[in-house]
Design a protein around this motif. Structure first.
Motif, mmCIF file in Angstrom:
data_model
loop_
_atom_site.group_PDB
_atom_site.id
_atom_site.type_symbol
_atom_site.label_atom_id
_atom_site.label_comp_id
_atom_site.label_asym_id
_atom_site.label_seq_id
_atom_site.Cartn_x
_atom_site.Cartn_y
_atom_site.Cartn_z
ATOM 1 N N CYS B 23 -6.255 -38.746 -30.736
ATOM 2 C CA CYS B 23 -6.920 -39.770 -29.933
ATOM 3 C C CYS B 23 -7.177 -39.249 -28.519
ATOM 4 C CB CYS B 23 -6.020 -41.010 -29.878
ATOM 5 S SG CYS B 23 -6.722 -42.358 -28.934
ATOM 6 N N HIS B 24 -8.365 -39.545 -27.989
ATOM 7 C CA HIS B 24 -8.659 -39.165 -26.604
ATOM 8 C C HIS B 24 -7.975 -40.124 -25.630
ATOM 9 C CE1 HIS B 24 -12.765 -37.128 -27.686
ATOM 10 N NE2 HIS B 24 -11.893 -36.999 -28.662
ATOM 11 N N CYS B 25 -7.812 -41.387 -26.068
ATOM 12 C CA CYS B 25 -7.374 -42.475 -25.206
ATOM 13 C C CYS B 25 -8.213 -42.441 -23.909
ATOM 14 C CB CYS B 25 -5.875 -42.376 -24.898
ATOM 15 S SG CYS B 25 -5.210 -43.913 -24.218
ATOM 16 N N GLY B 26 -9.490 -42.444 -24.078
ATOM 17 C CA GLY B 26 -10.397 -42.306 -22.920
ATOM 18 C C GLY B 26 -10.077 -41.008 -22.208
ATOM 19 N N HIS B 27 -9.723 -41.129 -20.942
ATOM 20 C CA HIS B 27 -9.317 -39.938 -20.197
ATOM 21 C C HIS B 27 -7.819 -39.727 -20.211
ATOM 22 C CE1 HIS B 27 -12.694 -37.913 -18.438
ATOM 23 N NE2 HIS B 27 -13.320 -39.082 -18.348
ATOM 24 N N ALA B 30 -7.495 -37.075 -23.250
ATOM 25 C CA ALA B 30 -8.546 -36.043 -23.231
ATOM 26 C C ALA B 30 -8.756 -35.457 -21.843
ATOM 27 C CB ALA B 30 -9.846 -36.627 -23.767
ATOM 28 N N GLU B 36 -10.052 -31.532 -28.800
ATOM 29 C CA GLU B 36 -10.816 -30.865 -29.846
ATOM 30 C C GLU B 36 -10.007 -29.691 -30.414
ATOM 31 O OE1 GLU B 36 -15.224 -29.170 -29.507
ATOM 32 O OE2 GLU B 36 -14.863 -31.020 -28.356
ATOM 33 N N HIS B 53 -10.756 -35.871 -34.264
ATOM 34 C CA HIS B 53 -10.391 -36.529 -33.006
ATOM 35 C C HIS B 53 -11.407 -37.628 -32.741
ATOM 36 C CE1 HIS B 53 -13.639 -34.326 -30.837
ATOM 37 N NE2 HIS B 53 -13.384 -33.411 -31.750
ATOM 38 N N TYR B 54 -11.007 -38.615 -31.934
ATOM 39 C CA TYR B 54 -11.881 -39.753 -31.684
ATOM 40 C C TYR B 54 -11.494 -40.380 -30.354
ATOM 41 C CZ TYR B 54 -14.570 -44.002 -32.518
ATOM 42 O OH TYR B 54 -15.451 -45.028 -32.419
ATOM 43 N N GLU B 55 -12.448 -41.046 -29.744
ATOM 44 C CA GLU B 55 -12.250 -41.512 -28.384
ATOM 45 C C GLU B 55 -11.122 -42.560 -28.259
ATOM 46 O OE1 GLU B 55 -15.834 -42.786 -26.619
ATOM 47 O OE2 GLU B 55 -15.083 -42.574 -24.575
ATOM 48 N N TYR B 56 -11.217 -43.593 -29.084
ATOM 49 C CA TYR B 56 -10.143 -44.600 -29.086
ATOM 50 C C TYR B 56 -9.738 -44.837 -30.524
ATOM 51 C CZ TYR B 56 -10.921 -45.627 -24.165
ATOM 52 O OH TYR B 56 -11.013 -45.520 -22.809
ATOM 53 N N GLY B 62 -11.975 -46.587 -34.914
ATOM 54 C CA GLY B 62 -10.935 -45.551 -35.012
ATOM 55 C C GLY B 62 -10.054 -45.790 -36.224
#
Lengths: 286, 666
Positions: B23-27, B30, B36, B53-56, B62
């Protein structure tokens, strides 16, 4: 149990006149079962057990020394030279007596005393120092009836000694550590509760808790239970859990450490028979 | 639509087919970790067949991604590299279950709190995230599918404390259809509310609004009322508590007593009356107040001339109905209850502790509850304000707020919350009763946050011309028949000296002393630093303690006024009813388990357990509902008989190995 009438003694140097040459003369697999006691300490020991392995269908590690290394393996805490010096003094070198040929020299000392299984593949183990009569009986009745358990079996219980111990536990708290001669233990109560380091909780049962019943702590001669792992470490972990000094919490840690420091000779107490199993003893010499 | 996952063939060594979801958990993640790269590295890890991987990851798409991968790649385990498991473990486990994967084959690799939040952006940080994820992959490989532990529960609720909070909670639970056991240590329910004259800001007569509820309790078919009783022992666990209650003998049969009061008249003993805060006297045989519930006299064993041997027996002689029984024994009541509501209430911080205000030795310096009794129509003066020393009507009364509160140096650091309001009420009622009297209020600031509260204080100030002085009182002492009050008005900067007839101290609210014993009985450290009951979470779980099935109501949790205590009581009742009405108690199966083949019953484990979940007979036994899976017993067990489900030694070893393994370029 009548054993002697059902077996033929092929080789028993301690009792019969058997020489290495007799053994060498036997065909491979001639012996049905070789019961071997003692740790592997010398080059000669090593040669003998390799020969026995070749001539025997089954190898049985018999007694704590063959099983775990035993008391002689406490010498593994020192180097070979140190040992010889301690035993024979300065200036002595292993070799033949003056004027005698080299072949008369005493057998060479191995760097460490080994349990039998570290020298040759072992099929079964009859543990104990000495092996309790009941366990010897178990082995022979299995062997003579031809109903042997799967290879690797240790003829003792998988449960720890506490299961068969007649002593009773009250408050499972370690408030002090004493050596057996320092107190007259309560005849009924658990020795560990009284501060005597008893290895019952990590040691296989099978001896009917002979030592604790007689007022002496278990020293672990039947070896660790199958999942105890490193016997001494498991016991240290248990002792650290049991120790209590006053109120709980971090404030009590220094006084709890003091109690644990009362353990005299930790290696001799926790690894009396099992130095070769100690994690640090498994690498390198000494 | 979805980012392209990297697909691999299952590892030849293991039959595990594990999916890794970074998860990126936004910033949050990530921004620091190269997510990645984590996904890519993990795709090559043995046993991993899918990695993305995915943003949220916690968002609906997700979760959908996880569900789809479980089905498409026939995953046998899922690792979500994201935030702490305390946040979204349940989210992903539920998602997995919906996709047909046992939820206990899903684990969280915490790469946020344990990694991205605590390190700068660097290749090392990414390498650490990779190591964490690898370790959790190793854990999942050893996980077994599990089913939650389900146990039944008792369908009864214990309410401890018979004040307004306990009364309300008991009524609400009983109304919902469950049996209630209401335990009160004094001879009657009603608590402090029964002592009050009127209530702010509506000036309702306190007893008039309270007594109907008391009567309802007495008459309710599902409430068993145990007054003069204390909870002595609590064992068991959520849904299955076994309680032992000791009921002291009252020596009066409540069914026979008709409240004629003859006994009271002949009793030769007089002791201070607690209900009137010592302003009046009562006999050894007494009823706290006429509307007491249960409606019966009580013989105070301590004050009586002697029951054993019997010294007096005057009361029994005059009792026409033969209600008095000197041989009455204490009773032990044992019950199984599913939930417990703690409503033990409050006390006032003793006036004796206030050295600066006369340390309780000046008779005309009284605390606020004593003043309530002076105001009350049912009080010792029949509702006329007469001061304790000489019974005169005081013409100048000084009210001191924050007496013992907001004083971290000498007394209690916290605000007692209700004193601003009841002091305004006191001053206002005093002005009603003594129209030519003068009322002064010393205050630090006025805290009147509540519906119609500010208006009420304004009314006291403006309509009743109560003089509010902003400042602290330095000293209170007796001079002749006056009580001198030395203070400072910080608004004018002038010293103030008042020769008062009566001083009323708005004493700090402190927890009732019994709550400490009760915490011990419950084997829980549920008290805060001031001795109030501690809630499980100050914002999101304000009615629960950390002990499952034990709820809090009223001032036992902190200073509270009546509406707040009542609201909290109804809330706690709803919590209790939710538990009592659930078909079963569900508990995580990730707890300790005993290998009975190996356990010798040595008993090393039992005293280590902080939840008292282990009992040892022949072998150790773990109560799966009490066990929280902390693993202390596993470490202590000398023979390796104890293990944690889905956290076996082999798994931990594999995790350690995985953490130590090199990360290329890390």
């Amino acid at each position: 149990m009548e054993v002697l009438s059902q077996v033929e003694i092929a080789f028993w140097p301690a009792l019969a006149d058997s020489k290495k040459a007799d053994l060498e003369a036997m065909p491979k697999g001639y012996i049905d079962a070789a019961l071997i006691n003692g740790a592997i300490r010398t080059q000669e020991n090593l040669e003998m057990v390799r020969l026995l392995r070749e001539k025997s269908k089954l190898i049985v590690a018999y007694g704590a020394c063959a099983h775990l290394g035993g008391i002689p393996s406490l010498a593994n805490l020192y180097g070979r030279e140190e040992l010889l010096k301690a035993a024979f003094g300065d200036g002595w070198r292993p070799g033949p007596p003056p004027g005698a040929p080299q072949e008369d020299a005493p057998p060479e000392l191995l760097p460490k005393a080994l349990p039998l299984a570290q020298a040759v593949p072992v099929d079964y183990t009859v543990p104990g120092c000495p092996p309790p009569a009941g366990l010897i009986g178990e082995f022979f009745s299995a062997f003579l009836s031809g109903e042997m358990p799967p290879p690797g079996h240790v003829f003792a219980k998988v449960k720890a000694l506490c299961e068969e111990c007649p002593r009773t536990r009250e408050e499972r708290v370690l408030k002090k550590i004493v050596r057996p001669h320092e107190i007259v233990p309560d005849p009924e109560a658990c020795l560990l509760d009284q501060g005597i380091i008893c290895l019952g909780p990590v040691t296989r049962g099978g001896c009917s808790a002979a030592c604790p019943s007689a007022g002496m702590p278990c020293t672990g001669c039947l070896g660790p239970t199958p999942k105890a792992g490193d016997m001494g470490l498991s016991m240290v972990s248990a002792l650290a859990s049991l120790v209590r000094a006053g109120e709980e919490g971090e404030a009590a840690i220094p006084s709890e450490n003091e109690i644990l420091d009362q353990l005299v000779d930790p290696i001799g107490t926790l690894y009396k028979y099992g130095v070769p199993d100690m994690p640090c003893a498994k690498e390198g010499e000494g | 639509m979805y980012p392209e996952g990297i697909t691999h063939h299952p590892s030849p060594i293991t039959r595990s087919r594990i999916g890794v979801f970074v998860c990126h958990c936004g910033h949050n993640i990530a921004g620091t970790v190269d997510v990645e790269r984590v996904a890519e590295e993990l795709s090559r890890y043995p046993g991993v067949v899918y990695s993305t991987h995915y943003e949220y990851m916690c968002s609906d798409p997700g979760q959908e991604l996880v569900k789809r991968a479980i089905k498409e790649h026939r995953l046998t385990g899922v690792v979500v590299a994201a935030c702490s498991p305390s946040m979204h473990e349940a989210t992903f486990r539920t998602a997995a279950e919906e996709a047909g994967l046992n939820p206990f084959l899903v684990e969280i690799a915490n790469v946020r709190e344990h990694c991205s939040w605590v390190h700068p952006r660097s290749p090392e940080t990414t390498a650490k995230a990779i190591r964490i994820a690898r370790a959790v992959v190793e854990k999942v490989k050893g996980n077994h599918p599990l089913e939650p532990v389900r146990v039944g529960h008792a369908e009864k609720c214990l309410v401890i404390g018979g004040g307004i909070a306990g009364i309300q909670a008991a009524l609400d639970v009983a109304e919902a259809g469950y049996e209630v056991l209401l335990v009160e240590r004094s001879p009657t329910i009603g608590g402090h509310m029964a002592q009050l004259s009127e209530t702010f800001p509506t000036l309702d007569c306190s007893q008039c609004i309270l007594t109907p509820k008391m009567v309802e309790v007495a008459r309710h078919e599902r409430i068993r009322l145990l007054t003069y009783s204390e909870v002595e022992e609590v064992s068991g666990f959520v849904g299955n508590y076994h309680v032992r209650i000791r009921k002291k003998p009252t020596y009066v049969d409540p069914d026979k007593c008709n409240l004629c009061g003859e006994c009271e008249k002949v009793c030769p003993v007089r002791v201070p009356n607690e209900f009137d805060r010592g302003l009046s006297q009562r006999a050894a045989i007494y009823i706290p107040f006429p509307q007491a519930v249960p409606s019966s006299y009580t013989l105070d064993e301590e004050a009586c001339l002697g029951l054993e041997p019997l010294r007096c027996s005057e009361c029994a002689r005059v009792c026409e109905v033969g209600a008095i029984d000197y041989d009455m024994q204490e009773e032990i009541i044992e019950e199984d209850v599913g939930a417990i509501i703690l409503a033990t209430g409050y006390e006032l911080y003793p006036v004796e502790n206030m050295a600066e205000y006369g340390a309780g030795r000046v008779p005309d310096v009284i605390d606020s509850l004593t003043f309530e009794r002076l105001l009350s129509a049912s009080g010792p003066t029949g509702g006329e304000v007469r001061r304790p020393s000489d019974g005169k009507v005081p013409k100048e009364v000084v009210f001191i707020q924050c007496s013992g509160s907001r004083d971290p140096e000498l007394h209690k650091p916290y605000c007692s919350k209700i004193c601003c309001m009841y002091t305004a009420k006191h001053a206002l009622l005093y002005r009603h009763l003594v129209p030519d009297g003068k009322a002064y209020v010393f205050y630090i600031d006025i805290r009147a946050g509540g519906k119609d509260y500010e208006e009420f204080v304004a009314r006291a100030m403006e309509e009743e011309r109560v003089l509010y002085l902003r400042g602290k009182v330095a000293k209170v002492f007796r001079e002749g028949d006056k009580v001198m009050v030395w203070g400072v008005d910080t608004l004018t900067g002038k010293r103030v000296e008042i020769a008062a007839d009566l001083v009323v101290l708005a004493q700090a609210i402190v927890p009732s002393p019994g709550v400490r014993t009760l915490a011990q009985v419950l084997h829980t450290s549920c008290l805060d630093e001031h001795g109030f009951l501690k809630e499980a979470h100050p914002k999101l779980r304000p009615l629960e303690t950390l002990t499952g099935g034990v709820f809090i109501a009223g001032a036992a949790q902190g200073p509270k006024d009546i509406p707040e205590a009542v609201a909290q009581a109804s809330g706690a009742a709803a919590k209790a009813v939710a538990l009592l009405s659930s078909p079963a108690i569900v508990h995580s199966p990730e707890v300790a388990q005993v290998d009975e083949e190996l356990c010798s019953g040595c008993g090393v484990c039992a005293p280590q357990c902080p939840y008292s979940a282990i009992t040892v007979e022949e072998v150790a036994e773990v109560n799966e509902v009490l066990c929280e899976g902390c693993g202390t017993c596993v470490a202590a067990c000398p023979s390796g008989a104890m293990s944690l489900r889905n956290l076996a030694d082999e798994q931990v070893e594999a995790m350690v190995q995985a953490v130590l393994e090199e990360v290329a370029g890390g």
